[in-house]
Design a protein around this motif. Structure first.
Motif, PDB file in Angstrom:
ATOM      1  N   VAL A 299      11.152  15.998  43.557  1.00  0.00           N
ATOM      2  CA  VAL A 299      10.814  16.268  44.956  1.00  0.00           C
ATOM      3  C   VAL A 299      12.071  16.629  45.746  1.00  0.00           C
ATOM      4  O   VAL A 299      12.074  17.591  46.528  1.00  0.00           O
ATOM      5  N   ALA A 300      13.167  15.898  45.537  1.00  0.00           N
ATOM      6  CA  ALA A 300      14.415  16.193  46.251  1.00  0.00           C
ATOM      7  C   ALA A 300      14.928  17.579  45.894  1.00  0.00           C
ATOM      8  O   ALA A 300      15.342  18.350  46.770  1.00  0.00           O
ATOM      9  N   GLY A 301      14.894  17.923  44.618  1.00  0.00           N
ATOM     10  CA  GLY A 301      15.333  19.253  44.200  1.00  0.00           C
ATOM     11  C   GLY A 301      14.463  20.354  44.784  1.00  0.00           C
ATOM     12  O   GLY A 301      14.958  21.393  45.220  1.00  0.00           O
ATOM     13  N   SER A 302      13.163  20.119  44.822  1.00  0.00           N
ATOM     14  CA  SER A 302      12.246  21.100  45.409  1.00  0.00           C
ATOM     15  C   SER A 302      12.516  21.294  46.891  1.00  0.00           C
ATOM     16  O   SER A 302      12.503  22.421  47.397  1.00  0.00           O
ATOM     17  N   LEU A 303      12.761  20.184  47.587  1.00  0.00           N
ATOM     18  CA  LEU A 303      13.075  20.281  49.019  1.00  0.00           C
ATOM     19  C   LEU A 303      14.375  21.041  49.249  1.00  0.00           C
ATOM     20  O   LEU A 303      14.449  21.908  50.132  1.00  0.00           O
ATOM     21  N   LEU A 304      15.396  20.725  48.469  1.00  0.00           N
ATOM     22  CA  LEU A 304      16.673  21.436  48.612  1.00  0.00           C
ATOM     23  C   LEU A 304      16.514  22.926  48.334  1.00  0.00           C
ATOM     24  O   LEU A 304      17.062  23.770  49.037  1.00  0.00           O
TER      25      LEU A 304
END
Length: 146
Positions: free
Chosen positions: A85-90
């Motif tokens: 999720v963090a990678g997708s947001l970034l």
């Protein structure tokens, strides 16, 4: 032979990005600008890519193995976890700010646009830092007390 097939696939993908105009970050930013000069063409490109990929995967999965490999390289995990999720947001934030994702950024490099020349080194630095940060985190023992 596998490297040649990968190179040809990448060249065809890049050509498709250039022909569709997706190597122009203004195209992406105009798609994301719903309140301004919205340009829906990116949705049509993504829709066409989705239909093509759907058909291609259906044909490929009928085979016991890929043409140029012993087995299919599929992800081991299907979990939606914090790093995903963090990678997708970034990725999404960077895409929205710069109008680039990695493929179109490489295809726009020959244009020597200052935005491209700033984005590509920053992307490569981010990839390098990500592997440096992720490696120690992956080797830490997991807390199973839950």
């Amino acid at each position: 032979m596998r490297a040649v097939a990968g190179l040809l696939s990448g060249l065809i993908f890049g050509l498709g990005l250039v022909i569709s105009g997706m190597s122009d970050p203004a195209k992406v930013l105009n798609f994301l600008d719903l309140a301004g000069h919205w340009d829906p063409s990116l949705a049509f490109v993504m829709g066409g890519a989705t239909v093509t990929a759907f058909a291609g995967y259906r044909l490929a999965w009928r085979r016991p193995a890929p043409l140029l490999g012993a087995r299919y390289d599929l992800p081991a995990s299907t979990r939606i976890d914090r790093p995903l999720v963090a990678g997708s947001l970034l990725f999404g934030i960077g895409w929205g700010i710069g109008g680039f994702c990695p493929g179109p950024a490489w295809t726009a490099l020959p244009l020597l646009d200052p935005g491209t020349l700033a984005f590509l080194p920053a992307m490569l630095l981010g990839l390098w830092l990500g592997t440096r940060i992720k490696r120690p985190l992956a080797s830490r023992p997991k807390d199973t007390t839950g």
